[in-house]
Design an enzyme around this catalytic site. Structure first.
Site, PDB file in Angstrom:
ATOM      1  N   GLU A   1      -2.231   8.763   1.427  1.00 34.08           N
ATOM      2  CA  GLU A   1      -3.432   7.920   1.455  1.00 34.08           C
ATOM      3  C   GLU A   1      -4.220   8.066   2.740  1.00 34.08           C
ATOM      4  O   GLU A   1      -5.454   8.109   2.716  1.00 34.08           O
ATOM      5  CB  GLU A   1      -3.054   6.456   1.225  1.00 34.08           C
ATOM      6  CG  GLU A   1      -2.645   6.115  -0.208  1.00 34.08           C
ATOM      7  CD  GLU A   1      -1.187   6.399  -0.539  1.00 34.08           C
ATOM      8  OE1 GLU A   1      -0.478   6.940   0.339  1.00 34.08           O
ATOM      9  OE2 GLU A   1      -0.744   6.079  -1.653  1.00 34.08           O
TER      10      GLU A   1
ATOM     11  N   HIS B   1       3.983  -4.467  -3.476  1.00 35.51           N
ATOM     12  CA  HIS B   1       2.917  -3.954  -4.347  1.00 35.51           C
ATOM     13  C   HIS B   1       1.918  -5.026  -4.748  1.00 35.51           C
ATOM     14  O   HIS B   1       1.144  -4.832  -5.679  1.00 35.51           O
ATOM     15  CB  HIS B   1       3.524  -3.370  -5.632  1.00 35.51           C
ATOM     16  CG  HIS B   1       4.177  -2.040  -5.448  1.00 35.51           C
ATOM     17  ND1 HIS B   1       5.146  -1.795  -4.520  1.00 35.51           N
ATOM     18  CD2 HIS B   1       3.993  -0.853  -6.092  1.00 35.51           C
ATOM     19  CE1 HIS B   1       5.553  -0.534  -4.608  1.00 35.51           C
ATOM     20  NE2 HIS B   1       4.859   0.052  -5.547  1.00 35.51           N
TER      21      HIS B   1
HETATM   22  C1  LIG Z   1       2.351   4.825  -0.233  1.00 39.56           C
HETATM   23  C2  LIG Z   1       2.487   4.774  -1.703  1.00 39.56           C
HETATM   24  N1  LIG Z   1       1.571   5.405  -2.461  1.00 39.56           N
HETATM   25  C3  LIG Z   1       1.675   5.406  -3.802  1.00 39.56           C
HETATM   26  C4  LIG Z   1       2.697   4.760  -4.424  1.00 39.56           C
HETATM   27  C5  LIG Z   1       2.805   4.751  -5.954  1.00 39.56           C
HETATM   28  N2  LIG Z   1       3.882   5.602  -6.407  1.00 39.56           N
HETATM   29  C6  LIG Z   1       5.092   5.069  -6.661  1.00 39.56           C
HETATM   30  S1  LIG Z   1       6.188   6.220  -7.073  1.00 39.56           S
HETATM   31  C7  LIG Z   1       5.087   7.462  -6.933  1.00 39.56           C
HETATM   32  C8  LIG Z   1       5.518   8.866  -7.212  1.00 39.56           C
HETATM   33  C9  LIG Z   1       6.614   9.305  -6.298  1.00 39.56           C
HETATM   34  O1  LIG Z   1       7.191  10.492  -6.760  1.00 39.56           O
HETATM   35  P1  LIG Z   1       8.469  11.144  -6.078  1.00 39.56           P
HETATM   36  O2  LIG Z   1       8.409  10.909  -4.605  1.00 39.56           O
HETATM   37  O3  LIG Z   1       8.576  12.533  -6.528  1.00 39.56           O
HETATM   38  O4  LIG Z   1       9.695  10.295  -6.607  1.00 39.56           O
HETATM   39  P2  LIG Z   1      10.263  10.171  -8.094  1.00 39.56           P
HETATM   40  O5  LIG Z   1       9.445   9.112  -8.765  1.00 39.56           O
HETATM   41  O6  LIG Z   1      10.140  11.488  -8.738  1.00 39.56           O
HETATM   42  O7  LIG Z   1      11.662   9.709  -7.922  1.00 39.56           O
HETATM   43  C10 LIG Z   1       3.855   6.963  -6.577  1.00 39.56           C
HETATM   44  C11 LIG Z   1       2.642   7.758  -6.398  1.00 39.56           C
HETATM   45  C12 LIG Z   1       3.615   4.076  -3.611  1.00 39.56           C
HETATM   46  N3  LIG Z   1       4.618   3.372  -4.127  1.00 39.56           N
HETATM   47  N4  LIG Z   1       3.499   4.125  -2.262  1.00 39.56           N
END
Ligand SMILES: Cc1ncc(C[n+]2csc(CCOP(=O)(O)OP(=O)(O)O)c2C)c(N)n1
Ligand SMILES: Cc1ncc(C[n+]2csc(CCOP(=O)(O)OP(=O)(O)O)c2C)c(N)n1
Ligand SMILES: [Mg+2]
Ligand SMILES: [Mg+2]
Lengths: 369, 329, 329, 369
Positions: free
Chosen positions: B60, B129
């Protein structure tokens, strides 16, 4: 990436012998006219004299806040900006006087800004760390370490989006490489082929912290680029020709392949972190003195130009005196200029308030008491 | 007029502006191929292509900073935050760079940036959140903050925001995305800083924004039916600029004010408004201005408890009756 | 009692606690070898060694997050921010992780963390270095915020903060670091949430914190001398917890209140206090509560203008006389 | 660092043949007792059955917010945590059920937490993303992507400060590697020799974004460690023995040299990003199906244990049924548990408020209305 021999991989300020003729024969340098060469020298001298004069004013109590001097590093801004074309942009951190002057800003507006005067480039609102000249494609002057790096990529992004063959040089210090947003933007710049060139001005210290005390890295900082599949290079920032050669290759990569580059330009600052820094805890007077005497960017380039009969010693002295005079005149200008009027405090906050017209769709109260 | 959802209204507003102005682009996580985490941008990748609808890494600070740089150059980026909660990892870019660069450059630069996304609790997503940072952001001179409470406002306000030459931050609500109403297909805009009186009344004023408007209207119905109290409900729409005029007029008219918001109480938007009313309507008030905010703890996960924590008719009603005693009984 | 500076008082407080408790460490940029950007930690590296006085890279989110992790394990880290302005690059760690983890774990974890550093304008460091985020941080339940206005408070409050088992954020002031006064060498602490009445008066109350206390006391002198007004000056000391009792008692006693602070006005600390006074002292006030905040723009660089922007006796005086007309003339 | 042959460097989900016997003879695996082997299998099965059951409750409307399932990735948490000793800690992101159960948390408290009940591990205050068990050296459960990575280093820092030979396993997703704080802490971990092991659970997608659409990197993500002079390794996360072998080496490095490691463990999630994710825009049903059938961690380990006569099919079925029963019982437990009382909303905010005594030095108002 190629690494040149003059590069110091010990990551301590290094005093190995330097060749002032390095890269003198590189195409980008050979192609210069005499006037262009003199221009480089003149800009380095102007920056130095401007800053020396500003230091005097600071010590005299006429300038507030921080004053971060670029003295010793002039060849970096001058060499790199000198290879730019009309669609190329620059942005840097708070040690920004050199980049500003080299971008074409005037000493008067810059000195007046330090004095907090209405005639300053930012109307006295920004100060030393915040010079801007969008008309010269110079985007500041930023006080938060690393905070300008996503902006630099954004500028380059816009250039590309608008279909222009251009790039953005985005400077930062060696201490800035450990700010999170820089990492984020390295990844995006590589992922999206953004024509940005990140330039780490490695002067081996961030305030009182040597680069090896703040960063874990392989031989050189710039090599971190490999983690992002990004091209990188390192060069010596004491020799303006070497800077030009190195930056010009990155600019070509940006223009022709729309690819980013991470450059590390090794340099040295002679003064404390800011004028207020006592500068007695992290390096020796001898170290500074040795840099000053053995690898001063102005001295080295002057030596080359004298050898090559581009300039005579007398001509140089005239040039130098002109720079001193210009700096002195800028102090006069600043001192005689008025402070901003009180009502200006609430101007330049919102474009829409500064430009109210029938199309303005903002109502209600926007400033509070 | 077609009946569409709040989500569709946002999309319509953005699409209209993107058709008008090629400098408008959208950046955010999952806005393109995934069609938006909350499907606000659904179909936009197909219409505008990947050059303008840009899926970003989870960075972000990086992509918002990039948008600020691009905005300086005349682009008009819209950044989507999956939740406004994630603004905190980009806070320096959002409040420092976006708000200050114009000033520090003496007005040489302006930053036509929009950041939008949901900022609300009520769905069990927990403390990390559920932030509602409108107060934190509106604190910074240089920024504008709007909180549309209904679909037609969502369209009108986002269009204004995109055309505005300063940073405008839009706080939406995942619980409103599916709410439908008639939304004009015309090219209309709603000025920032203009509140809307959602219900007229003479006994009591409720001031609210976003989802709290809906909760306040529900409460006003009960107040009328059960207590004979005629409540005026002012929907702020915009936090900064703020329609102080409408607020103060209503306060003077009724002499009794309750402010409802999801903000945490300490230095919430309600504190600012309460201060202004007490100042500007001093002597006109028949009771102290009261607030109904989120109960002052991090957002709780447990559904029934979160429902208590957020301002809902039961708590709002109680406070309203404190400020304006029932006329029946 | 020895006369020492505010800076020395902070150092003394920290040193005493570090001698008491081996779990206390200091992390920050330039705190060790460089002796502190503002020399607050001068000499501490020599006494406590590099294991406890730790120079960090310029990675505020990283080292503050690290401190939160270590605090969970029973350490008591003190993080120095060179300016509180830099908290914005670590905002998620500072307000989200530090404030919420205890709650989200149902009380299994606590975070005895101190973050300290200067938060003030007045020295020409410009918009990016002059933030006063006490309102933004005190907004978050889970956090505590204190703003010592003098050397003896600085020592007493920092010692309490270090012993407190929750995150406590201390906002200092570069313009106060050199101010001297008598400071006891005893092992004393000052409770959080206890205001101090710096001057008693019956006509008018000024509420202030940090540097604004000094400006308010100067104004109170003028008010007495030139206008025959006896001003009570309340130094909040602590923003959260807040000594509401002392505030409201003084407001009721004088019936006239001015709040002075360097915060930007919109949702500043003053808004919260004004709301509470208007609520709790409703009917007792002879005039509306007024605020004197920083003029509502980013911090201006130019010295004479910054001096106008910040609350100084001339602006404070004007507002005080609005709230409480001069008794002479 | 050594890279094993089973590793996929294309960085697309890869279905090349896998050897379920990989690393079975590695010393750390050979040394296991029969009961230890059964423990690994049982934990994987328990995690899976717990999550399947929770999904059912979610779909039935009994669980609020997000539910991120770990199904398919079980060998990562189980393998890695199984090599830890009494001074070793773990911390992870929001996909945390597997790590929690493997750390020793009970199904009852975990299921009750999902239901938002007072008997939940966080008293119903945290939900799916926020499980904690400090007594089991398990530090959550964190919702902000990347936000837990500095905490993980801080935990390891404290272990070292306190003079213990321990470490912290700090997990994150492939999408988290582009968050700034992770970069900052990689640098610090290396610079200060912090015994932290960062484990990227690379399941090839962050929500709907494939790893190659979100990250620019050399062959593998973990190689970014080289930019910080940090050791790194990659292994296959479908094979619990391979995970153990790989993590155990990193743990040794942490214990014996107090050095950090960046590990990438390649894995795959079968379910959508969260239960609410329609999962229809970024991968094919066939891809999921192939992973499920050809490289399921439970199937692969069961095959090995059957071959090696550690377990019989019948015994496995008993084990599996026990896990299902346990999950079912946890639902009963959760459903019969009360919601938190209203006054609990303002509890667990401040330690000092929850533990007021004569030593409490906090006065005044701390909660506002
Ligand atoms: C700073 C932030 N930005 C966006 C999000 C929303 N978000 C939650 S999980 C996620 C994807 C994360 O993917 P990954 O790190 O590959 O983990 P996985 O879900 O595959 O275990 C996003 C964009 C968040 N929780 N925190
Ligand atoms: C986020 C942030 N943290 C800290 C500072 C304070 N600060 C200003 S300059 C500086 C040192 C930067 O050193 P370097 O990047 O090497 O640049 P140089 O000063 O050598 O040009 C620090 C710590 C800041 N401005 N921003
Ligand atoms: Mg440096
Ligand atoms: Mg993933």
């Amino acid at each position: 990436m190629s690494k040149k021999k003059t590069i110091n991989e010990s990551n301590k300020p290094c005093l190995a012998e330097l060749d002032h003729r390095a890269c003198a024969d590189a195409p980008v340098n050979k192609a210069m006219t005499k006037e262009q060469k003199l221009h480089l020298l003149r800009q380095m001298v102007r920056i130095r004299r401007f800053e020396e004069r500003s230091q005097k004013s600071y010590v005299g109590g006429n300038i507030k806040g921080f004053l971060h001097l670029y003295i010793g590093q002039e060849a970096v801004a001058v060499g790199s900006i000198s290879v730019l074309g009309e669609n190329d942009h620059t942005i840097t951190a708070y040690r920004d006087h050199g980049h500003a002057l080299m971008s074409g800003m005037g000493m008067n507006e810059c000195m007046a800004e330090l004095y907090g005067k209405w005639t300053g480039c930012s109307k006295g609102k920004g100060g030393s760390m915040h010079y801007f000249a969008p008309d010269k494609r110079y985007w500041g002057g930023h006080g938060i370490v690393g905070g300008q790096t996503p902006l630099g990529a954004g500028i380059a992004f816009a250039v590309k989006y608008q279909g222009k063959k251009g790039c953005c040089l985005c400077y930062m210090g060696d201490g800035a490489v450990n700010q999170g947003p820089f990492h984020e933007i390295l990844n995006m710049a590589s992922l999206w082929d953004i024509p940005v060139i990140f330039i780490i001005e490695n002067n081996f210290y961030s305030m009182g912290t040597s680069v090896t005390r703040s960063s874990a890295f392989p031989e050189v900082l710039a090599k971190r680029a490999e983690g992002y599949n990004m091209a990188w290079d390192v060069c010596n920032g004491h020799i303006v020709n070497e800077v030009r050669d190195c930056v010009e290759k990155a600019v070509k990569r940006a223009h022709e392949e729309s690819k980013p580059t991470l450059l590390e330009i090794q340099t040295y600052r002679y003064r404390g972190h800011s004028v207020a820094d006592p500068d007695d805890t992290y390096r020796t007077k001898e170290e500074i003195e040795k840099f000053r005497t053995s690898r001063d960017p102005i001295t080295l380039y002057l030596k080359l130009l004298l050898e090559d009969n581009v300039i005579t010693q007398a001509e140089y002295e005239t040039m130098d005196q002109a720079a001193k005079d210009e700096a002195e005149a800028s102090v006069q200008f600043a001192e005689q200029s008025p402070y901003p009027p009180e009502e200006s405090i609430l101007q330049d906050v919102y474009w829409e308030e500064d430009n109210r017209n029938e199309k303005t769709t903002s109502q209600g109260v926007i400033f509070f008491e | 007029m077609p009946v569409i959802t709040y989500r569709e209204a946002l999309r319509l507003g953005m699409s209209e502006e993107m058709r008008r102005d090629p400098n408008v682009i959208i950046l955010g996580e999952e806005v393109g191929q995934f069609k938006g985490s909350y499907k606000v941008t659904q179909g936009m990748l197909e219409e505008f292509g990947p050059k303008r609808i840009i899926d970003t890494p989870i960075s972000e600070a990086g992509f918002i900073g990039l948008a600020i740089g691009a905005a300086q150059m005349g682009m008009r980026p819209i950044c989507e935050l999956m939740f406004w909660s994630f603004s905190y990892v980009a806070f320096d870019q959002i409040v420092n760079n976006a708000a200050n660069i114009r000033y520090m450059s003496g007005g040489l630069i302006n930053i036509p940036l929009v950041i939008r996304g949901p900022a609300n609790g009520g769905t069990g997503v927990g403390a990390t959140h559920s932030h509602t940072p409108e107060n934190l952001l509106a604190n910074a001179p240089g920024l504008k903050v709007v909180c549309p409470s209904c679909a037609s406002d969502a369209k009108g306000l986002i269009k204004t925001a995109i055309r505005d030459n300063d940073p405008v931050y839009i706080m939406e609500n995942t619980l409103l995305y599916g709410e439908k109403e008639e939304v004009s297909s015309d090219d209309y805009t709603i000025p920032l800083g203009k509140a809307a009186i959602r219900r007229e009344g003479k006994d009591l004023t409720i001031i609210a924004h976003g989802m709290s408007v809906k909760q306040s209207l529900l409460t006003a119905d009960i107040l009328a039916k059960d207590h004979g109290i005629e409540t005026e409900v002012v929907d702020l729409r915009s936090i900064r600029p703020l329609d102080v005029d409408t607020i103060v007029k209503s306060a003077i008219k009724t002499g009794r004010v309750v402010i409802v918001e999801e903000n945490k109480p300490f230095c919430g938007v309600g504190a600012q408004i309460s201060h202004m009313i007490n100042d500007l309507a001093f002597g006109w008030l028949d009771a102290p201005v009261k607030r109904v905010s989120a109960i002052d703890s991090p957002a709780i996960y447990s559904g029934p408890l979160e429902s208590i924590q957020l301002p809902k008719p039961d708590r709002i009603l109680k406070t309203c009756l404190q400020v304006c005693p029932s006329k029946k009984k």
